[in-house]
Design an enzyme around this catalytic site. Structure first.
Site, PDB file in Angstrom:
ATOM      1  CD  GLU A   1      -3.421  -0.872   2.391  1.00 50.82           C
ATOM      2  OE1 GLU A   1      -1.982  -0.974   3.421  1.00 50.82           O
ATOM      3  OE2 GLU A   1      -3.986  -0.965   2.097  1.00 50.82           O
TER       4      GLU A   1
ATOM      5  CD  GLU B   1      -3.130  -6.101   3.610  1.00 49.27           C
ATOM      6  OE1 GLU B   1      -3.555  -6.422   2.748  1.00 49.27           O
ATOM      7  OE2 GLU B   1      -2.758  -4.742   4.013  1.00 49.27           O
TER       8      GLU B   1
HETATM    9  N1  3HC Z   1       3.940  -7.370  11.741  1.00 53.81           N
HETATM   10  C1  3HC Z   1       5.109  -8.060  12.914  1.00 53.81           C
HETATM   11  N2  3HC Z   1       6.424  -9.048  12.982  1.00 53.81           N
HETATM   12  C2  3HC Z   1       5.691  -9.627  11.984  1.00 53.81           C
HETATM   13  C3  3HC Z   1       5.925  -9.462  10.490  1.00 53.81           C
HETATM   14  C4  3HC Z   1       4.296  -8.011  10.216  1.00 53.81           C
HETATM   15  N3  3HC Z   1       3.740  -7.349   9.414  1.00 53.81           N
HETATM   16  N4  3HC Z   1       5.801 -10.006   9.722  1.00 53.81           N
HETATM   17  C5  3HC Z   1       6.414 -10.972   9.964  1.00 53.81           C
HETATM   18  N5  3HC Z   1       7.054 -10.417  11.328  1.00 53.81           N
HETATM   19  C6  3HC Z   1       8.040 -11.336  12.100  1.00 53.81           C
HETATM   20  C7  3HC Z   1       8.172 -12.704  12.484  1.00 53.81           C
HETATM   21  O1  3HC Z   1       6.299 -12.743  13.953  1.00 53.81           O
HETATM   22  C8  3HC Z   1       9.194 -12.966  12.837  1.00 53.81           C
HETATM   23  O2  3HC Z   1       9.261 -13.125  14.404  1.00 53.81           O
HETATM   24  P1  3HC Z   1      10.123 -13.547  15.305  1.00 53.81           P
HETATM   25  O3  3HC Z   1      11.356 -13.629  14.252  1.00 53.81           O
HETATM   26  O4  3HC Z   1      10.025 -12.986  16.684  1.00 53.81           O
HETATM   27  O5  3HC Z   1       9.541 -15.261  15.400  1.00 53.81           O
HETATM   28  C9  3HC Z   1      10.073 -12.423  11.977  1.00 53.81           C
HETATM   29  O6  3HC Z   1       9.303 -10.949  11.664  1.00 53.81           O
HETATM   30  C10 3HC Z   1      10.182 -13.576  10.618  1.00 53.81           C
HETATM   31  O7  3HC Z   1       9.350 -13.311  10.546  1.00 53.81           O
HETATM   32  P2  3HC Z   1       8.947 -14.864   9.974  1.00 53.81           P
HETATM   33  O8  3HC Z   1       9.094 -16.555  10.348  1.00 53.81           O
HETATM   34  O9  3HC Z   1       7.932 -14.870   8.909  1.00 53.81           O
HETATM   35  O10 3HC Z   1      10.298 -14.983   8.265  1.00 53.81           O
HETATM   36  P3  3HC Z   1      10.435 -15.388   6.748  1.00 53.81           P
HETATM   37  O11 3HC Z   1      10.842 -14.951   6.130  1.00 53.81           O
HETATM   38  O12 3HC Z   1      10.089 -16.949   6.309  1.00 53.81           O
HETATM   39  O13 3HC Z   1       8.711 -14.530   6.138  1.00 53.81           O
HETATM   40  C11 3HC Z   1       7.838 -12.933   5.697  1.00 53.81           C
HETATM   41  C12 3HC Z   1       9.117 -12.984   5.482  1.00 53.81           C
HETATM   42  C13 3HC Z   1       7.117 -13.255   4.586  1.00 53.81           C
HETATM   43  C14 3HC Z   1       7.171 -11.349   5.508  1.00 53.81           C
HETATM   44  C15 3HC Z   1       6.270 -13.520   6.692  1.00 53.81           C
HETATM   45  O14 3HC Z   1       6.753 -12.732   7.915  1.00 53.81           O
HETATM   46  C16 3HC Z   1       4.559 -13.089   6.334  1.00 53.81           C
HETATM   47  O15 3HC Z   1       4.391 -12.691   5.717  1.00 53.81           O
HETATM   48  N6  3HC Z   1       4.631 -11.650   7.329  1.00 53.81           N
HETATM   49  C17 3HC Z   1       2.498 -11.261   6.719  1.00 53.81           C
HETATM   50  C18 3HC Z   1       2.839 -10.658   6.116  1.00 53.81           C
HETATM   51  C19 3HC Z   1       1.385  -9.381   6.198  1.00 53.81           C
HETATM   52  O16 3HC Z   1       0.829 -10.410   6.512  1.00 53.81           O
HETATM   53  N7  3HC Z   1       1.626  -8.442   5.836  1.00 53.81           N
HETATM   54  C20 3HC Z   1      -0.122  -7.749   5.643  1.00 53.81           C
HETATM   55  C21 3HC Z   1      -0.115  -6.859   7.478  1.00 53.81           C
HETATM   56  S1  3HC Z   1      -1.395  -6.332   8.248  1.00 53.81           S
HETATM   57  C22 3HC Z   1      -1.268  -4.981   7.286  1.00 53.81           C
HETATM   58  O17 3HC Z   1      -0.213  -4.855   6.738  1.00 53.81           O
HETATM   59  C23 3HC Z   1      -2.413  -4.162   7.144  1.00 53.81           C
HETATM   60  C24 3HC Z   1      -2.901  -3.154   6.189  1.00 53.81           C
HETATM   61  O18 3HC Z   1      -3.220  -3.416   5.528  1.00 53.81           O
HETATM   62  C25 3HC Z   1      -3.346  -1.581   7.258  1.00 53.81           C
END
Ligand code: 3HC
Ligand code: NAI
Length: 701
Positions: free
Chosen positions: A105, A125
């Site tokens: 975004e 999301e």
């Molecule tokens: N917020 C906070 N912490 C996050 C995060 C996020 N969005 N995404 C990942 N983390 C943290 C994980 O909890 C993990 O923490 P830890 O080491 O303490 O366990 C660390 O980051 C590493 O994450 P992964 O083990 O998953 O690492 P990978 O390299 O395997 O994957 C990734 C990375 C593809 C970015 C994966 O973490 C992921 O899919 N994250 C979520 C992405 C997501 O859902 N984003 C949308 C959020 S909602 C949003 O944006 C709302 C908006 O529209 C207003």
């Protein structure tokens, strides 16, 4: 500026860099830093264009999920993005790794986007029970069109950078250094006199197609494929707003729908699922300096249902694997099964023929143990009989090199006894895959009494290499998943004796959200498996514990499920659709009569509570015994191995959300009426009395 966001001038270009490890999430400091940096660049008369890039392994991966549910802190993400988009100086987002959710975004708020060739972009999301709440539902369709936007937002699946270019989400791909690429692109913008190109002002994606028809079709798809989920329908409503309302009003509608999702219980459950999965990879008492061993070659013993799937999992991860069978005939059957399974994927279009051949080339069939001498890990998947396991482990002990991991896929035998067949029990671990092993994500890593820390760490690393969700469990009958499912299946069958039909029980649990009902599941895996377990348990459990008898009656009649054309249901040849089995009716009546039960209609809530609370009560015992490290690990097992609905967070989280006092009250009622299977778990009683949850207990450990 904040520490998380840096602004530097490179001649006429302002370079803004986000640095918020591990994934550059948009926490408060990043939002504030971005706003200040863009405002400073806007105010600086020297600046003619702005580049936004990120440090570390990825572009911004989204909002900071840990902030959801806490009081919001200004500036909000929509405000930040509005400021970025409103800027009078052209800005370019430089994407590497993954631009996800709020990250994409932000990029859409920038006026141009370039992406490294291996990057991915997406709006995931929905997987957290949300919708893109910072303009994603309004801006994406304006660029990519309603069809693509709906696909991305409702599925939550990221797309490759190349696909993003095809759909006008990204302007150009680059290779090499991020900053160089970003600065070069910005200089070109300046040289060519290109100013801001605001996504919110674009309309090309919204024009020339029947958007209403696309929205109707997506509604129908969601109703069929995602029943019970709260946020997908709101995702569609938000995109629909983009097709009907001016940007400002569409953004307002998006915020309202986002708030509805934020307040829904499903959001809490899905975010619990997200963090639980990541938490499961951490082993509480493993010293930080323990390093996993390297795995370059694997071996699998037994080319049956499980062995072939396990060998395919290694091949899928690019690890050469030797598959050992008792003789050439059995071996060829196993290898053919691997080929047939891959060929089915090629036919479905999910695999190319070349990839199939590459993977098959990694699987080498052998019948001689000497061929396993160089394997770094061997996974045994032979018949579930201690004598056979003994033979296999003694031979492995004799031929495998020192340091090789000797793993068993046993689903119910004592791993410590298996380890004792070798002179190196510290190298023995359980790798309990789920069927079909090449598809199912769950891996229970069974920690034996003598399993060394290094071997445990390696087992977890193997899980990661195979792209599995690995959860550490202790040794007991059935480990975590099957030990609990035994309680669940037994109670489901008692319901048949009380008056329900398999269709009613399966239907009630599917309406609760389970991917499959217990009887359809048993028909799929074969009733003889449960019969063997019951036989073993009847020999050891106290005599006063009553077992249901319907399954035994089916087995006695040779109705073992899908493989015999009938079980709890009837199946037409070549068709897996469950149909009513008329031959079951007299068996149900006889089972009730034998126990003097008057059959009666059962309501859906009773059916669900009886099955799900049986899981919870056993889960509490498992937790207290230390068989699972934490209640969220149990949830991960159920979400990834047993089709438990993610929007309920797993059985333990679900119990927390119902309230442990309510759960305990039901368990006590059932104990009084149905006997000792329902003896309340002491931990459940303790937590209910203290007004605490499983999650709180876990946190306090
Ligand atoms: N917020 C906070 N912490 C996050 C995060 C996020 N969005 N995404 C990942 N983390 C943290 C994980 O909890 C993990 O923490 P830890 O080491 O303490 O366990 C660390 O980051 C590493 O994450 P992964 O083990 O998953 O690492 P990978 O390299 O395997 O994957 C990734 C990375 C593809 C970015 C994966 O973490 C992921 O899919 N994250 C979520 C992405 C997501 O859902 N984003 C949308 C959020 S909602 C949003 O944006 C709302 C908006 O529209 C207003
Ligand atoms: P299966 O009967 O399909 O396959 C077993 C294979 O092992 C056969 O092909 C047999 O020829 C081979 N075999 C037997 N003795 C051998 C020996 N000494 N050396 C080499 N090969 C030998 O059994 P399945 O279902 O694959 O189960 C294997 C193991 O996996 C069992 O321990 C089972 O409990 C476990 N398991 C099974 C699951 C399932 O859903 N089927 C799920 C998880 C674990």
């Amino acid at each position: 500026m904040t520490d998380a966001v840096r602004l530097e001038l490179q001649g006429e270009i302002a370079l803004i860099t986000v640095n918020n490890p591990p994934v550059n999430a948009l926490g408060h400091a990043v939002r504030e830093g971005l706003l200040q940096a863009f405002q400073s660049a806007e105010a600086d008369s020297q600046v003619r264009a702005v580049v936004l890039a990120c440090e570390g392994s990825t572009f911004i991966a989204g909002a900071d999920i840990k902030e959801f549910g806490k009081p919001p802190q200004a500036p909000s993400l929509p405000e930040v993005i509005e400021a970025i988009e409103g800027s009078t100086k052209p800005s370019v987002a430089v994407i590497h790794g993954t631009a996800l959710g709020g990250g994409l975004e932000v990029a859409l708020g920038c006026h141009y986007r370039i992406a490294r060739k291996d990057a991915k972009v997406g709006l995931p999301e929905v997987k957290l029970g949300l919708l893109p709440g910072a303009g994603g539902t309004q801006r994406l369709p304006r660029l990519a069109g309603v069809e693509k936007a709906l696909d991305m937002i409702v599925s939550g699946t990221p797309i490759s950078a190349a696909e993003a270019v095809e759909h006008h989400i990204v302007d150009e791909l680059f290779e090499g250094d991020l900053r160089e690429a970003g600065l070069a692109y910005a200089r070109r913008l300046v040289d060519e006199g290109r100013g801001p190109r605001r996504t919110g002002e674009q309309t090309q994606g919204l024009e020339g197609v029947d958007n209403e028809a696309l929205i109707r079709a997506k509604h129908a798809e969601v109703a069929k494929r995602m029943p019970g989920l709260f946020s997908p329908l709101r995702c569609i409503a938000a995109v629909e707003a983009a097709t009907k309302l001016p940007l400002a009003e569409g953004l307002k509608r998006e915020r309202e729908l986002f708030a509805e999702c934020l307040n829904s219980p499903q959001r809490g459950a899905l975010i619990h699922s997200f963090f639980s999965e990541r938490q499961a990879g951490k082993i509480n008492d493993l010293p930080a300096d323990v390093k996993p061993r390297t795995i370059n070659m694997a071996a699998v013993i037994g080319g049956g249902t499980m062995g072939v799937g396990i060998a395919m999992s290694f091949a899928n991860a690019g690890v050469p694997v030797k598959l050992l069978e008792i003789n050439d005939e059995a071996l060829q059957r196993g290898l053919q099964r691997a080929r047939d399974t891959y060929a089915a994927s090629v036919k479905r279009g999910s695999l190319t023929e070349d990839t199939m051949e590459q993977r098959l080339a990694l699987v080498e069939g052998v019948t001689d143990y000497a061929a396993l001498a160089e394997a770094d890990v061997v996974v045994e998947a032979v018949f579930e009989e201690m004598g056979v396991k003994q033979q296999v482990f003694e031979q492995l002990d004799a031929v495998c090199k020192p340091g090789a991991i000797l793993a068993s896929n046993t689903s119910s035998l004592d791993l410590d006894a298996i380890a004792a067949f070798t002179k190196r029990p510290e190298d023995v671990v359980g790798l309990h895959f789920f069927s079909p092993a090449n598809v199912m994500r769950l891996l229970e890593v069974v920690r034996g009494e003598k399993t060394s820390n290094e071997v445990l760490a390696t087992a977890m690393a193997i899980g990661k290499q195979l792209k599995k969700v690995s959860v550490v469990v202790g040794v007991c009958d059935g480990f975590v998943g099957n030990r609990m499912v035994f309680q669940y299946g037994r109670e489901a069958e008692f319901l048949l004796e009380e008056g329900a039909t398999p269709g009613q029980v399966d239907g009630a649990l599917r309406n609760f959200g389970m991917a499959m009902g217990p009887f359809a599941m048993r028909d799929l895996s074969g009733l003889d498996i449960g019969q063997a377990i019951r036989k073993r348990q009847r020999a050891t459990l106290p005599a006063h514990l009553d077992f249901p008898t319907v399954s035994d009656k089916l087995c006695a009649a040779g109705m073992l499920g899908q493989k015999t054309g009938a079980g709890y249901y009837r199946y037409e040849p070549g068709n897996r659709t469950p149909l009513e089995n008329p031959e079951l009716v007299p068996m149900l009546e006889a089972a009730s009569q034998e126990k003097g039960i008057q059959r009666k209609a059962l309501d859906e809530q009773y059916i669900v509570e009886r099955c799900i609370f049986a899981l919870v009560n056993e889960g509490a015992k498992i937790l207290e015994e230390g068989i699972a490290q934490r209640s969220s690990d149990i949830d991960v097992i159920y979400l990834n191995g047993y089709g438990f609905p993610a929007f309920r967070g797993g059985p333990m989280f679900y119990a927390d959300s119902v309230g442990l006092d309510t759960v305990l009250a039901r368990v006590k009622e059932l104990h009084a009426r149905c006997g000792d299977w329902w003896k309340p778990a002491p931990l459940l009683e303790k937590l209910a009395a203290e007004g605490r949850t499983f999650t709180e207990w876990q946190a306090g450990q």
